[in-house]
Design an enzyme around this catalytic site. Structure first.
Site, mmCIF file in Angstrom:
data_model
loop_
_atom_site.group_PDB
_atom_site.id
_atom_site.type_symbol
_atom_site.label_atom_id
_atom_site.label_comp_id
_atom_site.label_asym_id
_atom_site.label_seq_id
_atom_site.Cartn_x
_atom_site.Cartn_y
_atom_site.Cartn_z
ATOM 1 C CB ALA A 189 -53.178 -11.395 53.780
ATOM 2 C CB THR A 190 -52.427 -15.275 57.636
ATOM 3 O OG1 THR A 190 -53.459 -14.437 58.146
ATOM 4 C CG2 THR A 190 -51.655 -15.877 58.794
ATOM 5 C CG ASN A 193 -56.628 -4.988 60.753
ATOM 6 O OD1 ASN A 193 -55.694 -4.262 61.091
ATOM 7 N ND2 ASN A 193 -57.016 -6.015 61.472
ATOM 8 C CD GLN A 250 -58.659 -4.946 55.802
ATOM 9 O OE1 GLN A 250 -59.579 -4.448 55.160
ATOM 10 N NE2 GLN A 250 -58.854 -5.972 56.598
ATOM 11 C CB SER A 305 -56.245 -11.084 51.451
ATOM 12 O OG SER A 305 -57.304 -11.939 51.785
ATOM 13 C CG HIS A 312 -61.236 -13.351 52.568
ATOM 14 N ND1 HIS A 312 -61.916 -12.893 53.656
ATOM 15 C CD2 HIS A 312 -59.959 -13.498 52.956
ATOM 16 C CE1 HIS A 312 -61.063 -12.788 54.673
ATOM 17 N NE2 HIS A 312 -59.874 -13.148 54.259
ATOM 18 C CB CYS A 336 -64.957 -6.487 75.058
ATOM 19 S SG CYS A 336 -64.639 -5.621 76.579
#
Lengths: 460, 173
Positions: free
Chosen positions: A130-131, A210, A238, A258, A260, A384
């Site tokens: 997808a990227t 996502n 997604q 995508s 996967h 984080c």
């Protein structure tokens, strides 16, 4: 005599080493413990223990991170294997059987993918994921129409690869409007309408987010784009196989898919490109002109076959999966909410994909919660753990308070998630949140009746 | 005899094979040091003292919006100025929890003048904190100083005859 003894001893022990050592690194086999106890004195611990990244886990954690990736469905793998071993031909070979059969398999997969989104097989281009599809869409369209179109509209909650492609365009002198979203994570259609300019070349809005799983109003956005005659691109990585997709109903010009995320292999994706009216893009990769010159490079037959098989399965089982996952989602939410207060579901309640449960646990920091939940593979909505200590940009775009944005965790439920896994995840989460709240000065202050918002915090 | 030697030799081999796995792990990015994991799993001295008690000093540093809030309390012997007990509560990542847990361990049983010299770099070194987590150790240092400051402020006030006002404001650091 002595040398004989030595030799036999050597053989025995060597055999032991060679059988046990690889086992220890690959599986959780319990058999390793007794042999190792002789050589390493401190292996009195749990024989099933896995130690990675400084974390010790007893056995493999249960997997609840289906938005990151999903396991390959065994039926998909069955379809793929022959194309690794005996039918390994290059689908672009035109001179022999190996090429012909691979080509046929690729075309079958193309039809399978097309059928899941209501498109024609001729409109599907296989990519690496997808990227890549997003890059071709965003940069390719604007580059192709660069003389007349100088403006892109997208949202603040897009996937990083769309945002980054837009940044790249900005550096080249294009203009980008990042639409804000409401507290439910949905785009305001009036704001979209007013952002459109005569030189707008593309609207790019993802179908299912996502991080928080909200579903954008695709049909309405499509209508607006049609009205102004602007190409509409959507990142549906997604959404594929999880919610019904119809490219005609949504009036989509480009759609990124995508493999996967739908129990297919990693390293393969697809791009839907509308033929009527025709959308044109500038290729991002130049070469042998495969995939109609949009994406040069040999098509990876096994991966493409896997993606096709995954799409066909998804089409057959979407309804069943949806029902199961809905039940599991309710089980998870009810289980957690029955025992904990201060739990907030991030994003719209109505318009969301059920397999994505993004929860904020007030007064508990997300990263420390993840550290305690090492037996559950989930991901923190807050970034984080990455180099920046900023909370998730998606949650901030939603207007979630910064302290709450630090406390979010995403549970991803999928086709192979079981009720027992959900129950265990609930049990561990509740236990860990209670433990950390016991340790949290904020929770203590709230119980004492102090309003946290009124405290003058020192900033670091 | 030979049998014994060969066994030893082979044990050496298998032991050295075992050593490989931690060495490989060193290349993996950002793992927690085992001391951090230990303090996270078994935090020392979690709890609260009555903050209105004149022998208790409270340090509250950080901010929820930054993702870290640390509350460290010390109980001081009036006569000797020795810290007899300490406890903490922390909202923050595993490193923040470990830093405050270490801080309470280190201040217990020491003089007040001594503990204000504890440096964040010592805590960071003890826990092998990566650069992105250094602020956790700085918070712990600030929390110790804020607690001592709070105790001293309380001691001055009753001497002046005023009621010790409960300090709700986070320490200025």
């Amino acid at each position: 005599m002595a040398s004989k003894l030595l030799a036999s001893n050597l053989r025995q022990t060597l055999a032991r080493i060679s059988t046990f050592s690889p086992l220890r690194s690959l599986s959780t086999a319990a058999a390793t413990a007794p042999a190792l106890a002789t050589s390493v004195p401190e292996t009195f611990e749990d024989p099933n223990e896995i130690s990675i990244k400084g974390v010790r886990i007893s056995g493999r954690p249960l997997y609840l991170d289906m938005q990151a990736t999903s396991p390959v469905d065994p039926r998909v793998l069955d379809a793929m294997l022959p194309f690794y071993l005996s039918r390994f031909g290059n689908p672009h070979s035109r001179t022999h059987l190996y090429g012909w059969e691979s080509d046929e398999a690729v075309e079958t997969a193309r039809a399978q993918v097309a059928s899941l989104i209501g498109a024609s097989p001729k409109e599907i281009v296989f990519t690496s994921g997808a990227t890549e599809s997003n890059n071709i869409s965003v940069k390719g369209v604007l580059h192709f129409y660069r003389d007349k179109k100088r403006h892109v509209i997208t949202t603040q909650t897009e996937h990083k690869c769309v945002l980054d492609s837009c940044r790249h365009l900005q550096q080249e002198g294009f203009e980008v409007t990042y639409l804000p979203v409401g507290s439910d994570g949905l785009v305001d259609l009036d704001k979209l309408r007013s952002a459109i300019r005569p030189d707008t070349g593309l609207v790019s809005i993802m179908t299912v987010n996502n991080e928080i799983g909200v579903i954008q109003p695709m049909e309405e956005i499509g209508k607006i784009c049609k009205e102004f005659n602007i190409p509409f691109h959507t990142d549906a990585a997604q959404a594929l196989g999880k919610i019904p997709i119809d490219v005609d109903k949504w009036n989509v010009s480009l759609m990124s898919l995508s493999g996967h995320k739908i129990y297919g292999p990693k390293g393969v994706g697809a791009l839907y490109m509308r033929r009527r009216p025709r959308i044109r893009v500038e290729p991002q990769m130049n070469g042998g002109g495969q995939e109609r010159g949009i994406r040069s490079g040999t098509v990876p037959t096994p991966l493409v076959v896997g993606m096709g098989a995954a799409c066909e399965l998804a089409k057959k089982e979407m309804e069943y999966d949806e029902k199961r996952i809905t039940a599991l989602q309710e089980r998870l939410l009810n289980g957690i909410r029955a025992k904990l207060d201060g739990v907030v579901l991030n994003g719209s309640l109505e318009r969301r994909y059920v397999g994505n449960v993004n929860l904020s646990f007030a007064y508990v920091e997300g990263e420390s919660l993840l550290m305690g939940l090492k037996e559950v593979a989930v991901s923190s909505g807050s970034a984080c753990t990455s180099a920046s200590l900023e909370p998730s940009y998606v949650l901030r775009a939603l207007g979630v308070d910064e302290d709450m944005a630090h406390t979010s965790i995403r549970f991803g439920i999928g086709r192979f998630t079981t009720e027992a896994e959900i129950d265990r995840a609930v049990e561990l989460t509740v236990h860990q949140v209670e433990k950390l709240r016991e340790m949290s000065p904020l929770y203590e202050m709230v119980k004492e009746g102090i309003n946290l918002k009124e405290i003058q915090w020192s900033q670091h | 005899m030979l049998r014994h030697v060969s066994k030893r030799l082979l044990q050496g081999i298998s032991a050295s094979r075992e050593v490989q796995s931690p060495a490989v792990q060193l290349f993996l990015p950002r793992q927690y040091h085992e001391r951090v994991v230990d303090h996270y799993n078994n935090p020392r001295n979690v709890g609260s003292f009555d903050k209105n008690d004149p022998t208790v000093g409270t340090g509250l540093v950080g901010a929820p919006a930054c993702g870290d809030v640390m509350k460290l309390q010390i109980k001081v012997d009036d006569q000797t100025g020795k810290i007899v007990d300490a406890c903490f509560k922390t909202f923050g990542c595993g490193s923040a929890i470990a830093s405050s847990s270490v801080a309470t361990e280190w201040v217990k049983g020491r003089q007040m003048e001594e503990v204000v010299t504890i440096k964040n770099s010592e805590i960071a070194k003890h826990l092998s904190l990566p650069p992105v987590k250094l602020h956790c150790s700085m918070l712990a240092e600030d929390a110790i100083k804020a607690a001592v400051k709070d105790y001293e402020a309380k001691r001055v006030k009753p001497a002046a005859g005023a009621e010790a006002a409960p300090t709700e404001k986070a320490g200025n650091v």
